[in-house]
Scaffold this motif. Structure first.
Motif, PDB file in Angstrom:
ATOM      1  N   ILE A 292      -8.320-123.639  -8.919  1.00  0.00           N
ATOM      2  CA  ILE A 292      -7.639-122.639  -9.727  1.00  0.00           C
ATOM      3  C   ILE A 292      -6.422-122.097  -8.969  1.00  0.00           C
ATOM      4  O   ILE A 292      -6.524-121.763  -7.782  1.00  0.00           O
ATOM      5  CB  ILE A 292      -8.574-121.465 -10.080  1.00  0.00           C
ATOM      6  CG1 ILE A 292      -9.853-121.976 -10.772  1.00  0.00           C
ATOM      7  CG2 ILE A 292      -7.848-120.440 -10.946  1.00  0.00           C
ATOM      8  CD1 ILE A 292      -9.622-122.667 -12.096  1.00  0.00           C
ATOM      9  N   VAL A 293      -5.301-121.994  -9.676  1.00  0.00           N
ATOM     10  CA  VAL A 293      -4.095-121.375  -9.114  1.00  0.00           C
ATOM     11  C   VAL A 293      -3.689-120.239 -10.044  1.00  0.00           C
ATOM     12  O   VAL A 293      -3.579-120.426 -11.258  1.00  0.00           O
ATOM     13  CB  VAL A 293      -2.945-122.391  -8.999  1.00  0.00           C
ATOM     14  CG1 VAL A 293      -1.666-121.698  -8.521  1.00  0.00           C
ATOM     15  CG2 VAL A 293      -3.311-123.508  -8.041  1.00  0.00           C
ATOM     16  N   SER A 294      -3.478-119.063  -9.471  1.00  0.00           N
ATOM     17  CA  SER A 294      -3.150-117.889 -10.274  1.00  0.00           C
ATOM     18  C   SER A 294      -2.063-117.068  -9.600  1.00  0.00           C
ATOM     19  O   SER A 294      -2.076-116.891  -8.382  1.00  0.00           O
ATOM     20  CB  SER A 294      -4.395-117.016 -10.486  1.00  0.00           C
ATOM     21  OG  SER A 294      -4.046-115.761 -11.042  1.00  0.00           O
ATOM     22  N   GLY A 295      -1.145-116.556 -10.408  1.00  0.00           N
ATOM     23  CA  GLY A 295      -0.103-115.684  -9.886  1.00  0.00           C
ATOM     24  C   GLY A 295      -0.287-114.243 -10.315  1.00  0.00           C
ATOM     25  O   GLY A 295       0.639-113.437 -10.221  1.00  0.00           O
ATOM     26  N   LEU A 296      -1.473-113.891 -10.778  1.00  0.00           N
ATOM     27  CA  LEU A 296      -1.744-112.539 -11.242  1.00  0.00           C
ATOM     28  C   LEU A 296      -1.799-111.541 -10.082  1.00  0.00           C
ATOM     29  O   LEU A 296      -2.062-111.904  -8.934  1.00  0.00           O
ATOM     30  CB  LEU A 296      -3.069-112.493 -11.999  1.00  0.00           C
ATOM     31  CG  LEU A 296      -3.134-113.282 -13.311  1.00  0.00           C
ATOM     32  CD1 LEU A 296      -4.572-113.338 -13.824  1.00  0.00           C
ATOM     33  CD2 LEU A 296      -2.213-112.665 -14.359  1.00  0.00           C
ATOM     34  N   HIS A 297      -1.576-110.271 -10.408  1.00  0.00           N
ATOM     35  CA  HIS A 297      -1.763-109.217  -9.404  1.00  0.00           C
ATOM     36  C   HIS A 297      -3.247-108.998  -9.122  1.00  0.00           C
ATOM     37  O   HIS A 297      -3.613-108.467  -8.073  1.00  0.00           O
ATOM     38  CB  HIS A 297      -1.130-107.913  -9.888  1.00  0.00           C
ATOM     39  CG  HIS A 297       0.364-107.920  -9.851  1.00  0.00           C
ATOM     40  ND1 HIS A 297       1.077-107.917  -8.681  1.00  0.00           N
ATOM     41  CD2 HIS A 297       1.291-107.948 -10.852  1.00  0.00           C
ATOM     42  CE1 HIS A 297       2.376-107.923  -8.943  1.00  0.00           C
ATOM     43  NE2 HIS A 297       2.526-107.947 -10.255  1.00  0.00           N
ATOM     44  N   GLU A 298      -4.089-109.402 -10.063  1.00  0.00           N
ATOM     45  CA  GLU A 298      -5.538-109.353  -9.890  1.00  0.00           C
ATOM     46  C   GLU A 298      -5.956-110.636  -9.169  1.00  0.00           C
ATOM     47  O   GLU A 298      -5.774-111.735  -9.681  1.00  0.00           O
ATOM     48  CB  GLU A 298      -6.200-109.288 -11.264  1.00  0.00           C
ATOM     49  CG  GLU A 298      -7.707-109.374 -11.248  1.00  0.00           C
ATOM     50  CD  GLU A 298      -8.296-109.453 -12.650  1.00  0.00           C
ATOM     51  OE1 GLU A 298      -9.500-109.193 -12.788  1.00  0.00           O
ATOM     52  OE2 GLU A 298      -7.553-109.777 -13.603  1.00  0.00           O
TER      53      GLU A 298
END
Length: 399
Positions: free
Chosen positions: A144-150
């Motif tokens: 998984i790759v995520s750019g969220l602040h969470e």
């Protein structure tokens, strides 16, 4: 500001950090005596309900350009069955859009390596529906790759599922510990490469895209150029140098950016360093443009503007500034100059783009172009006109 055109002579963080390299499950079990060039990990980009929209800017950027991942498809039921390039830029790219993860995975001969969360919602957080898709991808064995602040790696349910399936979570915006962060010390002034920041009149307006197109054009001309990323999409695309500016404590923003620029200078010895902009200097909701100007000390700025955008993104009661007012603010705030303007042609016809380029060129007394709707040579000419020594230096180097 004195500028030299002569080229000058970060350590990647642990896998869950922003700068960690993308991981592929298909790694060789045994080392060999020769160098293997492996293909980048494959990825499906999740962008439900937002592809080709402002909040889908991460997916939009990855479809246009990605060095770190091989983009197989996009998930957005709104455009299911269509070609992502046709939807985004009216140009076929053979990267299909599917309505759900099951269909995207079934379309491939093997389960893709990665699911990239391709949205940048103003909340910076994962919705309930999106959480279900992330957990489904983990169950399938996808990283998984995520750019969220969470940070998904800090989410107990998601982290536990990832551990059980032995997959990685790459939180692009997760910064390194503050004890390892760098304070600004002014050493960026010793960087001899020409530094150009790509700023804008709003967020999500195409600064990164323009920077990417310009970097390609300069390198193709033989002018060695490095792009320093400052946001999650650029880092996902494979920017070798950069930081997620809006995830760094303000005390360290200028120093961390300065460090990335120095690393790019020392590591690549470029003629030009492009700095991706964030937000807008005049936008009260963002302070990143100020840090970029302070930390990079740019020799020049290219300003990105969307003529048909009536108000700031996500702020309907906040009218857009004019390019001239933003230019005046930038040049008053920093010891730099704006050398040109680029357009985001959202909502514009071909005739309107042409008319706007002519009108704004006359009004501002600066070259104006559109990085996507006009040849990249126009963007290149904008830089060369301001700094003709770049081509002269390149010609000497070729002898």
């Amino acid at each position: 500001m004195e500028t030299s055109f002569e080229p000058v002579d970060t350590t990647r963080r642990p896998v869950r950090g922003a700068q960690a390299p993308p991981m592929s499950r298909r790694e060789p079990k045994h080392a060999t005596s020769f160098t293997q060039v492996s293909a980048p990990p494959s990825a499906v980009v999740y962008c439900e309900g937002n592809f080709a929209q402002i909040d889908g800017k991460t997916a939009n950027g990855l479809v246009r350009h990605s060095e770190a991942y091989r983009i197989l498809s996009v998930i957005d039921s709104t455009y299911s069955g269509q070609d992502s390039g046709s939807v985004l830029d009216d140009t076929v790219n053979h990267t299909p859009i599917f309505g759900d993860l099951d269909t995207a995975v079934t379309h491939e001969a093997a389960v893709p390596d990665t699911l990239i969360y391709g949205m940048a919602p103003s909340t910076g957080r994962l919705s309930t529906a999106d959480r279900g898709v992330v957990l489904q991808a983990i169950e399938l064995g996808m990283n998984i790759v995520s750019g969220l602040h969470e940070y998904l790696s800090d989410d107990r349910e998601i982290a536990k599922a990832a551990l059980g399936r032995n997959v990685t979570i790459r939180d692009i915006r997760k910064p390194k510990p503050s004890k390892d962060m760098r304070l600004f010390d002014g050493s960026v002034a010793g960087v001899k490469a020409l530094r150009i920041a790509i700023l804008g009149t709003d967020c999500a307006i195409g600064k990164r895209t323009t920077a990417t197109v310009l970097a390609r054009a300069l390198n193709a001309k033989g002018i060695k150029t490095v792009l320093v990323g400052t946001g999650q999409t650029g880092l996902m695309q494979g920017a070798k140098y950069g930081i997620a500016m809006d995830a760094v404590p303000p005390q360290f923003c200028c120093g961390e950016l300065e460090g990335a620029i120095i690393a790019a200078s020392e590591g690549e010895q470029p003629d030009v360093i492009l700095i991706e902009g964030q937000g807008a200097l005049s936008h009260p909701a963002f302070c990143t443009s100020a840090f970029i100007l302070r930390g990079s000390q740019p020799d020049a700025v290219i300003l990105q503007h969307a003529p048909k955008r009536a108000h700031r993104c996500d702020f309907p009661n906040m009218p857009m500034p004019s390019p001239s007012s933003e230019i005046a603010l930038i040049e008053a705030f920093a010891d730099t100059k704006v050398i040109g303007v680029t357009l985001n042609h959202e909502g514009m016809s071909e005739a309107e783009i042409t008319d706007t380029i002519v009108a704004q060129t006359r009004k501002l007394g600066l070259p104006v172009t559109d990085a996507l709707a006009r040849p990249a040579s126009h963007l290149l000419a904008m830089v060369v006109a301001a700094y003709p020594g770049l081509t002269q230096r390149t010609s000497v180097a070729a002898i």
